[in-house]
Design a protein around this motif. Sequence first.
Motif, PDB file in Angstrom:
ATOM      1  N   LEU A  27       0.826  -1.202   0.000  1.00 42.22           N
ATOM      2  CA  LEU A  27       0.000   0.000   0.000  1.00 42.22           C
ATOM      3  C   LEU A  27       0.861   1.254   0.000  1.00 42.22           C
ATOM      4  O   LEU A  27       0.579   2.225  -0.713  1.00 42.22           O
ATOM      5  CB  LEU A  27      -0.918  -0.010   1.227  1.00 42.22           C
ATOM      6  CG  LEU A  27      -2.138   0.917   1.188  1.00 42.22           C
ATOM      7  CD1 LEU A  27      -3.057   0.546   0.043  1.00 42.22           C
ATOM      8  CD2 LEU A  27      -2.876   0.872   2.504  1.00 42.22           C
ATOM      9  N   VAL A  28       1.931   1.255   0.776  1.00 45.12           N
ATOM     10  CA  VAL A  28       2.834   2.408   0.832  1.00 45.12           C
ATOM     11  C   VAL A  28       3.507   2.625  -0.517  1.00 45.12           C
ATOM     12  O   VAL A  28       3.589   3.757  -1.016  1.00 45.12           O
ATOM     13  CB  VAL A  28       3.878   2.208   1.946  1.00 45.12           C
ATOM     14  CG1 VAL A  28       4.953   3.281   1.853  1.00 45.12           C
ATOM     15  CG2 VAL A  28       3.219   2.243   3.312  1.00 45.12           C
ATOM     16  N   VAL A  29       3.985   1.538  -1.128  1.00 48.93           N
ATOM     17  CA  VAL A  29       4.635   1.653  -2.434  1.00 48.93           C
ATOM     18  C   VAL A  29       3.667   2.168  -3.483  1.00 48.93           C
ATOM     19  O   VAL A  29       4.004   3.016  -4.322  1.00 48.93           O
ATOM     20  CB  VAL A  29       5.219   0.289  -2.856  1.00 48.93           C
ATOM     21  CG1 VAL A  29       5.749   0.359  -4.283  1.00 48.93           C
ATOM     22  CG2 VAL A  29       6.322  -0.133  -1.898  1.00 48.93           C
ATOM     23  N   ARG A  30       2.421   1.698  -3.424  1.00 50.40           N
ATOM     24  CA  ARG A  30       1.417   2.119  -4.389  1.00 50.40           C
ATOM     25  C   ARG A  30       1.147   3.616  -4.295  1.00 50.40           C
ATOM     26  O   ARG A  30       1.105   4.329  -5.310  1.00 50.40           O
ATOM     27  CB  ARG A  30       0.128   1.329  -4.155  1.00 50.40           C
ATOM     28  CG  ARG A  30      -0.954   1.550  -5.198  1.00 50.40           C
ATOM     29  CD  ARG A  30      -2.194   0.756  -4.833  1.00 50.40           C
ATOM     30  NE  ARG A  30      -1.872  -0.657  -4.622  1.00 50.40           N
ATOM     31  CZ  ARG A  30      -2.755  -1.534  -4.161  1.00 50.40           C
ATOM     32  NH1 ARG A  30      -3.982  -1.132  -3.836  1.00 50.40           N
ATOM     33  NH2 ARG A  30      -2.403  -2.797  -4.015  1.00 50.40           N
ATOM     34  N   TYR A  31       0.990   4.108  -3.094  1.00 50.21           N
ATOM     35  CA  TYR A  31       0.700   5.530  -2.918  1.00 50.21           C
ATOM     36  C   TYR A  31       1.922   6.394  -3.206  1.00 50.21           C
ATOM     37  O   TYR A  31       1.785   7.531  -3.681  1.00 50.21           O
ATOM     38  CB  TYR A  31       0.173   5.798  -1.508  1.00 50.21           C
ATOM     39  CG  TYR A  31      -1.299   5.517  -1.373  1.00 50.21           C
ATOM     40  CD1 TYR A  31      -2.245   6.464  -1.772  1.00 50.21           C
ATOM     41  CD2 TYR A  31      -1.765   4.302  -0.879  1.00 50.21           C
ATOM     42  CE1 TYR A  31      -3.601   6.220  -1.665  1.00 50.21           C
ATOM     43  CE2 TYR A  31      -3.117   4.041  -0.773  1.00 50.21           C
ATOM     44  CZ  TYR A  31      -4.034   5.003  -1.163  1.00 50.21           C
ATOM     45  OH  TYR A  31      -5.378   4.747  -1.073  1.00 50.21           O
ATOM     46  N   LEU A  32       3.105   5.887  -2.938  1.00 48.59           N
ATOM     47  CA  LEU A  32       4.310   6.645  -3.286  1.00 48.59           C
ATOM     48  C   LEU A  32       4.429   6.807  -4.802  1.00 48.59           C
ATOM     49  O   LEU A  32       4.803   7.884  -5.294  1.00 48.59           O
ATOM     50  CB  LEU A  32       5.544   5.947  -2.725  1.00 48.59           C
ATOM     51  CG  LEU A  32       5.755   6.061  -1.212  1.00 48.59           C
ATOM     52  CD1 LEU A  32       6.988   5.276  -0.780  1.00 48.59           C
ATOM     53  CD2 LEU A  32       5.880   7.517  -0.780  1.00 48.59           C
ATOM     54  N   LEU A  33       4.111   5.746  -5.543  1.00 52.98           N
ATOM     55  CA  LEU A  33       4.143   5.840  -6.995  1.00 52.98           C
ATOM     56  C   LEU A  33       3.082   6.813  -7.517  1.00 52.98           C
ATOM     57  O   LEU A  33       3.338   7.586  -8.451  1.00 52.98           O
ATOM     58  CB  LEU A  33       3.931   4.453  -7.611  1.00 52.98           C
ATOM     59  CG  LEU A  33       5.078   3.453  -7.433  1.00 52.98           C
ATOM     60  CD1 LEU A  33       4.691   2.093  -7.996  1.00 52.98           C
ATOM     61  CD2 LEU A  33       6.343   3.965  -8.098  1.00 52.98           C
ATOM     62  N   LEU A  34       1.897   6.762  -6.913  1.00 55.28           N
ATOM     63  CA  LEU A  34       0.849   7.700  -7.321  1.00 55.28           C
ATOM     64  C   LEU A  34       1.247   9.143  -7.038  1.00 55.28           C
ATOM     65  O   LEU A  34       1.002  10.049  -7.849  1.00 55.28           O
ATOM     66  CB  LEU A  34      -0.459   7.360  -6.602  1.00 55.28           C
ATOM     67  CG  LEU A  34      -1.164   6.066  -7.036  1.00 55.28           C
ATOM     68  CD1 LEU A  34      -2.380   5.806  -6.159  1.00 55.28           C
ATOM     69  CD2 LEU A  34      -1.580   6.155  -8.497  1.00 55.28           C
ATOM     70  N   LEU A  35       1.874   9.385  -5.880  1.00 54.42           N
ATOM     71  CA  LEU A  35       2.337  10.734  -5.557  1.00 54.42           C
ATOM     72  C   LEU A  35       3.438  11.188  -6.504  1.00 54.42           C
ATOM     73  O   LEU A  35       3.504  12.369  -6.872  1.00 54.42           O
ATOM     74  CB  LEU A  35       2.827  10.774  -4.106  1.00 54.42           C
ATOM     75  CG  LEU A  35       1.751  10.668  -3.024  1.00 54.42           C
ATOM     76  CD1 LEU A  35       2.397  10.603  -1.642  1.00 54.42           C
ATOM     77  CD2 LEU A  35       0.787  11.853  -3.094  1.00 54.42           C
ATOM     78  N   LEU A  36       4.296  10.259  -6.921  1.00 55.23           N
ATOM     79  CA  LEU A  36       5.360  10.602  -7.860  1.00 55.23           C
ATOM     80  C   LEU A  36       4.780  11.001  -9.214  1.00 55.23           C
ATOM     81  O   LEU A  36       5.182  12.026  -9.796  1.00 55.23           O
ATOM     82  CB  LEU A  36       6.311   9.412  -8.022  1.00 55.23           C
ATOM     83  CG  LEU A  36       7.439   9.586  -9.047  1.00 55.23           C
ATOM     84  CD1 LEU A  36       8.342  10.740  -8.654  1.00 55.23           C
ATOM     85  CD2 LEU A  36       8.226   8.294  -9.191  1.00 55.23           C
TER      86      LEU A  36
ATOM     87  N   LEU B 133       1.754  12.083  -9.755  1.00 54.08           N
ATOM     88  CA  LEU B 133       1.024  13.344  -9.556  1.00 54.08           C
ATOM     89  C   LEU B 133       1.970  14.526  -9.543  1.00 54.08           C
ATOM     90  O   LEU B 133       1.685  15.581 -10.119  1.00 54.08           O
ATOM     91  CB  LEU B 133       0.235  13.269  -8.244  1.00 54.08           C
ATOM     92  CG  LEU B 133      -0.629  14.496  -7.909  1.00 54.08           C
ATOM     93  CD1 LEU B 133      -1.733  14.652  -8.935  1.00 54.08           C
ATOM     94  CD2 LEU B 133      -1.215  14.356  -6.511  1.00 54.08           C
ATOM     95  N   GLY B 134       3.122  14.356  -8.890  1.00 56.79           N
ATOM     96  CA  GLY B 134       4.091  15.449  -8.845  1.00 56.79           C
ATOM     97  C   GLY B 134       4.674  15.760 -10.210  1.00 56.79           C
ATOM     98  O   GLY B 134       4.887  16.931 -10.554  1.00 56.79           O
ATOM     99  N   LEU B 135       4.927  14.720 -11.023  1.00 53.71           N
ATOM    100  CA  LEU B 135       5.501  14.937 -12.349  1.00 53.71           C
ATOM    101  C   LEU B 135       4.509  15.575 -13.310  1.00 53.71           C
ATOM    102  O   LEU B 135       4.906  16.295 -14.234  1.00 53.71           O
ATOM    103  CB  LEU B 135       6.001  13.611 -12.927  1.00 53.71           C
ATOM    104  CG  LEU B 135       7.200  12.975 -12.218  1.00 53.71           C
ATOM    105  CD1 LEU B 135       7.520  11.621 -12.823  1.00 53.71           C
ATOM    106  CD2 LEU B 135       8.424  13.886 -12.283  1.00 53.71           C
ATOM    107  N   THR B 136       3.223  15.292 -13.151  1.00 51.17           N
ATOM    108  CA  THR B 136       2.212  15.824 -14.068  1.00 51.17           C
ATOM    109  C   THR B 136       1.652  17.170 -13.630  1.00 51.17           C
ATOM    110  O   THR B 136       1.522  18.094 -14.437  1.00 51.17           O
ATOM    111  CB  THR B 136       1.063  14.816 -14.208  1.00 51.17           C
ATOM    112  OG1 THR B 136       0.558  14.485 -12.910  1.00 51.17           O
ATOM    113  CG2 THR B 136       1.536  13.552 -14.894  1.00 51.17           C
ATOM    114  N   VAL B 137       1.315  17.275 -12.360  1.00 57.97           N
ATOM    115  CA  VAL B 137       0.681  18.501 -11.858  1.00 57.97           C
ATOM    116  C   VAL B 137       1.719  19.493 -11.324  1.00 57.97           C
ATOM    117  O   VAL B 137       1.474  20.703 -11.313  1.00 57.97           O
ATOM    118  CB  VAL B 137      -0.348  18.159 -10.759  1.00 57.97           C
ATOM    119  CG1 VAL B 137      -1.062  19.399 -10.261  1.00 57.97           C
ATOM    120  CG2 VAL B 137      -1.358  17.151 -11.289  1.00 57.97           C
TER     121      VAL B 137
END
Length: 297
Positions: free
Chosen positions: A29-38, A40-44
């Motif tokens: 779960l932590v890895v999944r959300y870290l990837l999503l945050l990454l 999100l940071g690269l796009t937004v």
Amino acid sequence: MTTSVVDVVETKGRRLMPRWRDYGRPRELVVRYLLLLLVLGLTVGPLLWQLLASLKGVSEDVFGTDATLLPHHPTLRAYRTVFDQVPVWSYIRNSLIVVALSVTSQLVFSTTAGYMLSKPAWKGRKAVWVVLVASMMFPFESIMVSLFISIRDLGLVDNLAGVWLPGFVGAINVLLMRGAFLAVPREIEDSAMLDGANEWQRFRYLYLPSAWGAIMVVVINTFISAWDDFLWPLIVLRSESNMTLTLGLSRLQSSSFGYDQRMVMAGSVISVVPVLVLFVITQRWFYKGVSSGAVKL
């Protein structure tokens, strides 16, 4: 009677609420959300940084060691300066003209061509399909010179029609509509034919409503492509009165405007806002159209 431990908690009058472990182990779960945050940071992240930089005052640095992410004294001075020094509304009008022409032509030709390619009753259908797929392999830069010569011979240099004409229909949109029309069951069309519906009526009242999601994908893709296009308008257009928004706002980076970094950021935000508004309004149909049109692409 004893009850065993379950993975969901049932409350009266409410839906079953899953526990966190239903989504995976804590580490996953932590890895999944870290990837999503990454992602999100690269796009937004770049857009958010441009927005914050455009709100900074004259005394605040945009770049350098002393620059901060958040503006200390947010101000709209850069936006007011852009509208005062550059004919933004004229640029927006020109961009809307190109977008309207592009969306109209793309819808008319991609839907009709996609409808014909979805029909097995005429010879040469596969050859046309192969040609369309092959045309997608060539980058725009490889045919740019020949396109400009054609536009010049037609007398459309420094004309908005010259910006629109090379992109009046796209192969990817034709193939997308073909995939959406292929998803319509053949039995439904046979029933319409038995009821006396002609070709145009079947296309208008049967196929088009069934491919509404794919149509919205064509509209959004065409809008974004025509609105954000910079290279081709730069080659074709000459006078400031005919410049599109992206081309006109690029003048903010010239020395005549003092290269104010805040103005450049404000211009970038202005050009992105219409695309974001359109996508937010139509995102539901966009995702539905992507999935439906890609079934038999």
